[in-house]
Write a protein that holds these residues in place. Structure first.
Motif, PDB file in Angstrom:
ATOM      1  N   LEU A  46     -16.718  56.562  11.155  1.00 40.71           N
ATOM      2  CA  LEU A  46     -16.039  55.531  11.926  1.00 40.71           C
ATOM      3  C   LEU A  46     -15.546  54.398  11.020  1.00 40.71           C
ATOM      4  O   LEU A  46     -14.458  53.856  11.222  1.00 40.71           O
ATOM      5  CB  LEU A  46     -16.980  54.982  13.005  1.00 40.71           C
ATOM      6  N   SER A  47     -16.308  54.077   9.994  1.00 42.22           N
ATOM      7  CA  SER A  47     -15.904  53.030   9.047  1.00 42.22           C
ATOM      8  C   SER A  47     -14.658  53.449   8.265  1.00 42.22           C
ATOM      9  O   SER A  47     -13.720  52.661   8.113  1.00 42.22           O
ATOM     10  CB  SER A  47     -17.055  52.734   8.087  1.00 42.22           C
ATOM     11  N   VAL A  48     -14.635  54.663   7.762  1.00 46.95           N
ATOM     12  CA  VAL A  48     -13.486  55.135   6.979  1.00 46.95           C
ATOM     13  C   VAL A  48     -12.267  55.296   7.877  1.00 46.95           C
ATOM     14  O   VAL A  48     -11.203  54.713   7.634  1.00 46.95           O
ATOM     15  CB  VAL A  48     -13.810  56.449   6.239  1.00 46.95           C
TER      16      VAL A  48
ATOM     17  N   PRO B 248      -6.398  53.616  14.117  1.00 50.10           N
ATOM     18  CA  PRO B 248      -7.778  53.899  13.697  1.00 50.10           C
ATOM     19  C   PRO B 248      -8.492  54.763  14.730  1.00 50.10           C
ATOM     20  O   PRO B 248      -8.179  54.740  15.918  1.00 50.10           O
ATOM     21  CB  PRO B 248      -8.415  52.508  13.609  1.00 50.10           C
ATOM     22  N   LEU B 249      -9.464  55.515  14.266  1.00 46.77           N
ATOM     23  CA  LEU B 249     -10.256  56.398  15.107  1.00 46.77           C
ATOM     24  C   LEU B 249     -11.209  55.580  15.982  1.00 46.77           C
ATOM     25  O   LEU B 249     -11.837  54.634  15.499  1.00 46.77           O
ATOM     26  CB  LEU B 249     -11.060  57.323  14.193  1.00 46.77           C
ATOM     27  N   SER B 250     -11.310  55.933  17.240  1.00 45.57           N
ATOM     28  CA  SER B 250     -12.266  55.280  18.134  1.00 45.57           C
ATOM     29  C   SER B 250     -13.633  55.953  18.008  1.00 45.57           C
ATOM     30  O   SER B 250     -13.747  57.056  17.465  1.00 45.57           O
ATOM     31  CB  SER B 250     -11.789  55.376  19.585  1.00 45.57           C
ATOM     32  N   ALA B 251     -14.655  55.311  18.541  1.00 46.44           N
ATOM     33  CA  ALA B 251     -16.005  55.889  18.510  1.00 46.44           C
ATOM     34  C   ALA B 251     -16.047  57.214  19.267  1.00 46.44           C
ATOM     35  O   ALA B 251     -16.667  58.180  18.805  1.00 46.44           O
ATOM     36  CB  ALA B 251     -17.013  54.901  19.095  1.00 46.44           C
ATOM     37  N   ASP B 252     -15.374  57.296  20.406  1.00 48.42           N
ATOM     38  CA  ASP B 252     -15.350  58.548  21.162  1.00 48.42           C
ATOM     39  C   ASP B 252     -14.643  59.658  20.397  1.00 48.42           C
ATOM     40  O   ASP B 252     -15.088  60.808  20.394  1.00 48.42           O
ATOM     41  CB  ASP B 252     -14.662  58.340  22.521  1.00 48.42           C
TER      42      ASP B 252
ATOM     43  N   LEU C 277     -10.415  58.620   1.890  1.00 47.26           N
ATOM     44  CA  LEU C 277     -11.470  57.926   1.152  1.00 47.26           C
ATOM     45  C   LEU C 277     -11.572  56.486   1.622  1.00 47.26           C
ATOM     46  O   LEU C 277     -10.568  55.881   2.002  1.00 47.26           O
ATOM     47  CB  LEU C 277     -11.165  57.924  -0.352  1.00 47.26           C
ATOM     48  N   ASP C 278     -12.780  55.950   1.546  1.00 48.03           N
ATOM     49  CA  ASP C 278     -12.976  54.530   1.781  1.00 48.03           C
ATOM     50  C   ASP C 278     -12.101  53.775   0.774  1.00 48.03           C
ATOM     51  O   ASP C 278     -12.002  54.171  -0.394  1.00 48.03           O
ATOM     52  CB  ASP C 278     -14.456  54.188   1.586  1.00 48.03           C
ATOM     53  N   VAL C 279     -11.474  52.677   1.198  1.00 52.17           N
ATOM     54  CA  VAL C 279     -10.524  51.965   0.339  1.00 52.17           C
ATOM     55  C   VAL C 279     -11.144  51.501  -0.983  1.00 52.17           C
ATOM     56  O   VAL C 279     -10.437  51.380  -1.986  1.00 52.17           O
ATOM     57  CB  VAL C 279      -9.853  50.779   1.062  1.00 52.17           C
ATOM     58  N   ASP C 280     -12.441  51.257  -1.010  1.00 49.56           N
ATOM     59  CA  ASP C 280     -13.097  50.846  -2.257  1.00 49.56           C
ATOM     60  C   ASP C 280     -13.083  51.949  -3.315  1.00 49.56           C
ATOM     61  O   ASP C 280     -13.403  51.684  -4.476  1.00 49.56           O
ATOM     62  CB  ASP C 280     -14.554  50.434  -1.996  1.00 49.56           C
TER      63      ASP C 280
END
Length: 168
Positions: free
Chosen positions: A23-25, A40-44, A96-99
Motif C-alpha cells: 500500500l505504501s509503494v 494510487p492503489l486503495s486498501a481494498d 520500487l519505493d521512490v527512495d
C-alpha cells in the motif's frame, strides 16, 4: 519463500504481511504516475491484489513478487510476471519505493526476472508496456534486452509503447 536472488536482491513470493508495504509503494502518486490511470492503489485494491497474486502462484507458478534488499532486508518494491486481462503473453511489471529509484534495482530485477521466466517456466517471450513519456522505464527495458515492437493508442489519447524480449 525465495524465488530467486540477484547480487543485491532477494525476490520472494508475496505474504499477507506485505500489505502495508504494498500500500505504501502503490499508494504513492509518484510511483503510480504511469500505472493504469495514475491513481494510487486503495486498501481494498491492495487486499484484492494479494489474493489474485496467490491465485496466480497456484495457477501459473509465478506472479508478482516482493523485492527485498539483501543489505537491509527491507522490502523496496514489487515486480513480477503477470497476464493482465488474461493475455496470453506474460508481461513484466515492477514498481520500487521512490527512495530506491535510480540505483539500478529495476534493471537488475527485470533482467533476472526474465531469465527466471525463460529458464524455470520455458516462456518463449515476455512483453512490457510503458507510457511513451516514461523514459526511465524505457531505459530499464532497453538495458534489460527488450526491443520496442510498436505503440498502442489508448482510449484517453495517450500512447503506450510495447516492448518484447525473447528467450533466444
Amino acid at each position: 519463500m525465495i524465488v530467486f536472488e540477484t547480487s543485491r536482491l532477494k525476490v520472494r513470493k508475496w505474504r499477507r504481511d506485505d500489505f502495508d508495504t504494498l500500500l505504501s509503494v502503490y499508494g504513492n502518486p509518484k510511483v503510480c504516475r504511469y500505472i493504469d490511470d495514475g491513481s494510487p492503489l486503495s486498501a481494498d485494491e491492495a487486499r484484492a491484489w494479494l489474493s489474485v497474486t496467490q491465485t496466480n502462484y497456484e495457477k501459473r507458478g509465478y506472479g508478482m513478487w516482493a523485492l527485498t534488499a539483501k543489505d537491509t532486508s527491507a522490502t523496496i518494491g514489487f515486480g513480477g510476471l503477470v497476464h493482465p486481462g488474461n493475455q496470453k503473453t506474460p508481461e513484466i511489471k515492477y514498481a520500487l519505493d521512490v527512495d530506491h529509484w535510480r540505483q539500478g534495482y529495476a534493471t537488475e530485477f527485470v533482467s533476472a526476472a526474465c531469465s527466471h521466466g525463460f529458464d524455470r517456466f520455458a516462456l518463449p517471450s515476455i512483453i512490457a508496456t510503458v507510457a511513451a513519456e516514461n523514459f526511465a522505464s524505457i531505459h530499464v527495458l532497453e538495458k534489460s534486452g527488450f526491443s520496442a515492437t510498436g505503440d498502442q493508442l489508448e482510449s484517453d489519447g495517450s500512447i503506450t509503447r510495447v516492448f518484447q524480449k525473447t528467450a533466444f
